[in-house]
Design a protein around this motif. Structure first.
Motif, PDB file in Angstrom:
ATOM      1  N   ALA A 121      77.640  35.651  50.106  1.00  0.00           N
ATOM      2  CA  ALA A 121      78.601  35.806  51.201  1.00  0.00           C
ATOM      3  C   ALA A 121      79.650  36.860  50.859  1.00  0.00           C
ATOM      4  O   ALA A 121      79.980  37.717  51.685  1.00  0.00           O
ATOM      5  N   ILE A 122      80.162  36.814  49.645  1.00  0.00           N
ATOM      6  CA  ILE A 122      81.201  37.765  49.249  1.00  0.00           C
ATOM      7  C   ILE A 122      80.654  39.184  49.214  1.00  0.00           C
ATOM      8  O   ILE A 122      81.316  40.132  49.628  1.00  0.00           O
ATOM      9  N   ARG A 123      79.398  39.339  48.773  1.00  0.00           N
ATOM     10  CA  ARG A 123      78.783  40.678  48.788  1.00  0.00           C
ATOM     11  C   ARG A 123      78.732  41.238  50.212  1.00  0.00           C
ATOM     12  O   ARG A 123      79.088  42.378  50.467  1.00  0.00           O
ATOM     13  N   ASP A 124      78.287  40.394  51.156  1.00  0.00           N
ATOM     14  CA  ASP A 124      78.188  40.830  52.553  1.00  0.00           C
ATOM     15  C   ASP A 124      79.552  41.195  53.126  1.00  0.00           C
ATOM     16  O   ASP A 124      79.710  42.199  53.807  1.00  0.00           O
ATOM     17  N   LEU A 125      80.534  40.336  52.862  1.00  0.00           N
ATOM     18  CA  LEU A 125      81.871  40.584  53.398  1.00  0.00           C
ATOM     19  C   LEU A 125      82.485  41.833  52.768  1.00  0.00           C
ATOM     20  O   LEU A 125      83.172  42.602  53.446  1.00  0.00           O
ATOM     21  N   ALA A 126      82.211  42.043  51.490  1.00  0.00           N
ATOM     22  CA  ALA A 126      82.713  43.250  50.822  1.00  0.00           C
ATOM     23  C   ALA A 126      82.087  44.486  51.450  1.00  0.00           C
ATOM     24  O   ALA A 126      82.774  45.478  51.709  1.00  0.00           O
ATOM     25  N   ARG A 127      80.788  44.414  51.729  1.00  0.00           N
ATOM     26  CA  ARG A 127      80.103  45.554  52.362  1.00  0.00           C
ATOM     27  C   ARG A 127      80.709  45.876  53.719  1.00  0.00           C
ATOM     28  O   ARG A 127      80.950  47.029  54.039  1.00  0.00           O
ATOM     29  N   SER A 128      80.949  44.853  54.533  1.00  0.00           N
ATOM     30  CA  SER A 128      81.483  45.132  55.870  1.00  0.00           C
ATOM     31  C   SER A 128      82.928  45.623  55.776  1.00  0.00           C
ATOM     32  O   SER A 128      83.356  46.470  56.564  1.00  0.00           O
ATOM     33  N   GLY A 129      83.670  45.131  54.784  1.00  0.00           N
ATOM     34  CA  GLY A 129      85.024  45.640  54.565  1.00  0.00           C
ATOM     35  C   GLY A 129      85.009  47.097  54.150  1.00  0.00           C
ATOM     36  O   GLY A 129      85.828  47.894  54.607  1.00  0.00           O
ATOM     37  N   LEU A 130      84.054  47.447  53.290  1.00  0.00           N
ATOM     38  CA  LEU A 130      83.935  48.833  52.839  1.00  0.00           C
ATOM     39  C   LEU A 130      83.538  49.755  53.984  1.00  0.00           C
ATOM     40  O   LEU A 130      84.034  50.873  54.110  1.00  0.00           O
ATOM     41  N   GLN A 131      82.631  49.224  54.837  1.00  0.00           N
ATOM     42  CA  GLN A 131      82.194  50.008  56.000  1.00  0.00           C
ATOM     43  C   GLN A 131      83.393  50.303  56.903  1.00  0.00           C
ATOM     44  O   GLN A 131      83.601  51.421  57.346  1.00  0.00           O
ATOM     45  N   GLN A 132      84.182  49.252  57.143  1.00  0.00           N
ATOM     46  CA  GLN A 132      85.369  49.400  57.996  1.00  0.00           C
ATOM     47  C   GLN A 132      86.337  50.424  57.390  1.00  0.00           C
ATOM     48  O   GLN A 132      86.855  51.295  58.077  1.00  0.00           O
ATOM     49  N   ALA A 133      86.544  50.327  56.074  1.00  0.00           N
ATOM     50  CA  ALA A 133      87.460  51.257  55.397  1.00  0.00           C
ATOM     51  C   ALA A 133      86.938  52.689  55.488  1.00  0.00           C
ATOM     52  O   ALA A 133      87.708  53.633  55.667  1.00  0.00           O
ATOM     53  N   ALA A 134      85.616  52.829  55.375  1.00  0.00           N
ATOM     54  CA  ALA A 134      85.026  54.166  55.431  1.00  0.00           C
ATOM     55  C   ALA A 134      85.184  54.772  56.816  1.00  0.00           C
ATOM     56  O   ALA A 134      85.265  55.990  56.973  1.00  0.00           O
ATOM     57  N   ASN A 135      85.223  53.876  57.824  1.00  0.00           N
ATOM     58  CA  ASN A 135      85.336  54.359  59.194  1.00  0.00           C
ATOM     59  C   ASN A 135      86.757  54.768  59.565  1.00  0.00           C
ATOM     60  O   ASN A 135      86.968  55.445  60.564  1.00  0.00           O
ATOM     61  N   GLU A 136      87.728  54.323  58.790  1.00  0.00           N
ATOM     62  CA  GLU A 136      89.097  54.735  59.069  1.00  0.00           C
ATOM     63  C   GLU A 136      89.212  56.190  58.657  1.00  0.00           C
ATOM     64  O   GLU A 136      89.019  56.549  57.508  1.00  0.00           O
ATOM     65  N   VAL A 137      89.462  57.000  59.633  1.00  0.00           N
ATOM     66  CA  VAL A 137      89.343  58.430  59.386  1.00  0.00           C
ATOM     67  C   VAL A 137      90.643  59.023  58.867  1.00  0.00           C
ATOM     68  O   VAL A 137      91.718  58.472  59.042  1.00  0.00           O
ATOM     69  N   ALA A 138      90.494  60.151  58.231  1.00  0.00           N
ATOM     70  CA  ALA A 138      91.664  60.887  57.778  1.00  0.00           C
ATOM     71  C   ALA A 138      92.441  61.375  58.994  1.00  0.00           C
ATOM     72  O   ALA A 138      91.866  61.606  60.053  1.00  0.00           O
ATOM     73  N   GLY A 139      93.747  61.509  58.819  1.00  0.00           N
ATOM     74  CA  GLY A 139      94.630  61.807  59.928  1.00  0.00           C
ATOM     75  C   GLY A 139      94.276  63.021  60.770  1.00  0.00           C
ATOM     76  O   GLY A 139      94.417  62.994  61.990  1.00  0.00           O
ATOM     77  N   SER A 140      93.810  64.077  60.128  1.00  0.00           N
ATOM     78  CA  SER A 140      93.583  65.304  60.885  1.00  0.00           C
ATOM     79  C   SER A 140      92.153  65.394  61.411  1.00  0.00           C
ATOM     80  O   SER A 140      91.824  66.261  62.211  1.00  0.00           O
ATOM     81  N   GLN A 141      91.319  64.451  60.972  1.00  0.00           N
ATOM     82  CA  GLN A 141      89.913  64.472  61.359  1.00  0.00           C
ATOM     83  C   GLN A 141      89.723  63.978  62.782  1.00  0.00           C
ATOM     84  O   GLN A 141      90.461  63.108  63.250  1.00  0.00           O
ATOM     85  N   HIS A 142      88.733  64.496  63.458  1.00  0.00           N
ATOM     86  CA  HIS A 142      88.428  64.050  64.806  1.00  0.00           C
ATOM     87  C   HIS A 142      87.717  62.707  64.769  1.00  0.00           C
ATOM     88  O   HIS A 142      86.922  62.464  63.886  1.00  0.00           O
ATOM     89  N   CYS A 143      88.022  61.845  65.718  1.00  0.00           N
ATOM     90  CA  CYS A 143      87.313  60.570  65.734  1.00  0.00           C
ATOM     91  C   CYS A 143      87.213  60.011  67.146  1.00  0.00           C
ATOM     92  O   CYS A 143      87.864  60.474  68.075  1.00  0.00           O
ATOM     93  N   VAL A 144      86.350  59.032  67.268  1.00  0.00           N
ATOM     94  CA  VAL A 144      86.210  58.257  68.493  1.00  0.00           C
ATOM     95  C   VAL A 144      86.500  56.821  68.107  1.00  0.00           C
ATOM     96  O   VAL A 144      86.136  56.395  67.014  1.00  0.00           O
ATOM     97  N   ALA A 145      87.199  56.098  68.948  1.00  0.00           N
ATOM     98  CA  ALA A 145      87.513  54.716  68.615  1.00  0.00           C
ATOM     99  C   ALA A 145      87.470  53.858  69.866  1.00  0.00           C
ATOM    100  O   ALA A 145      87.722  54.342  70.971  1.00  0.00           O
ATOM    101  N   ALA A 146      87.132  52.590  69.681  1.00  0.00           N
ATOM    102  CA  ALA A 146      87.197  51.626  70.771  1.00  0.00           C
ATOM    103  C   ALA A 146      88.381  50.710  70.494  1.00  0.00           C
ATOM    104  O   ALA A 146      88.464  50.101  69.429  1.00  0.00           O
ATOM    105  N   LEU A 147      89.297  50.680  71.437  1.00  0.00           N
ATOM    106  CA  LEU A 147      90.470  49.817  71.319  1.00  0.00           C
ATOM    107  C   LEU A 147      90.241  48.604  72.222  1.00  0.00           C
ATOM    108  O   LEU A 147      90.014  48.767  73.422  1.00  0.00           O
ATOM    109  N   VAL A 148      90.245  47.438  71.629  1.00  0.00           N
ATOM    110  CA  VAL A 148      89.975  46.199  72.375  1.00  0.00           C
ATOM    111  C   VAL A 148      91.223  45.327  72.347  1.00  0.00           C
ATOM    112  O   VAL A 148      91.851  45.183  71.297  1.00  0.00           O
ATOM    113  N   TYR A 149      91.592  44.780  73.482  1.00  0.00           N
ATOM    114  CA  TYR A 149      92.746  43.882  73.503  1.00  0.00           C
ATOM    115  C   TYR A 149      92.722  43.012  74.743  1.00  0.00           C
ATOM    116  O   TYR A 149      92.022  43.308  75.720  1.00  0.00           O
TER     117      TYR A 149
END
Ligand code: NI
Length: 154
Positions: free
Chosen positions: A31-59
């Motif tokens: 379980a911890i391996r899986d959660l670590a992987r998804s956390g890493l994926q999320q962190a990798a998706n957080e883009v650098a400030g000047s980089q172009h990105c697409v995002a979905a904002l849900v609320y």
């Protein structure tokens, strides 16, 4: 494989055990391996400030909250360059759910998303970043028609 020792507080461990139970993991390590992987994926998706990105904002928000729908509309008009489109779902008598697609420089997208999430009355705010390469890396012009191959001489 490497063996690591981590310290977790009781509340976190209880939450983790609930997930392990609900998802049917064989053991905590898995379980911890899986959660670590998804956390890493999320962190990798957080883009650098000047980089172009697409995002979905849900609320989710209460459409009867005083002035909130007006404030949100104003927010989105003020950032019409970032906000591409919004899906609106009337969840029940009081609640609305919106999914907005934002596109632009990472820092601006993040700042705007944080602003919307922080609006009083907005709940369950979440941003999902989609890794996007440079917006002009793909080709809009149709491929040139191929010249017919010369027939091989017989
Ligand atoms: Ni609604």
């Amino acid at each position: 494989m490497q063996r690591v020792t981590i310290t977790l507080d009781d509340d976190l461990m209880a939450d983790l055990d609930r997930i392990i139970e609900a998802r049917g993991y064989q053991n905590r390590s898995e379980a911890i391996r899986d959660l670590a992987r998804s956390g890493l994926q999320q962190a990798a998706n957080e883009v650098a400030g000047s980089q172009h990105c697409v995002a979905a904002l849900v609320y989710v928000y209460d459409h009867e909250a005083r002035e909130l729908p007006k404030r949100l509309t104003r927010d989105f008009h003020e950032h019409h360059d970032l906000a591409q489109a919004t899906l609106h779902v009337h969840l029940d008598e009081a609640s609305c759910m919106e999914v907005s697609v934002l596109k632009g420089r990472g820092a601006e997208v993040q700042a705007f998303a944080n602003h919307v999430i922080a609006e009083r009355g907005v709940r369950h705010g979440h941003v999902v970043y989609v890794p996007a390469t440079d917006s002009h890396s793909h080709n809009h012009t149709p491929a040139k028609p191929r010249r017919p191959r010369r027939r091989a001489r017989s």
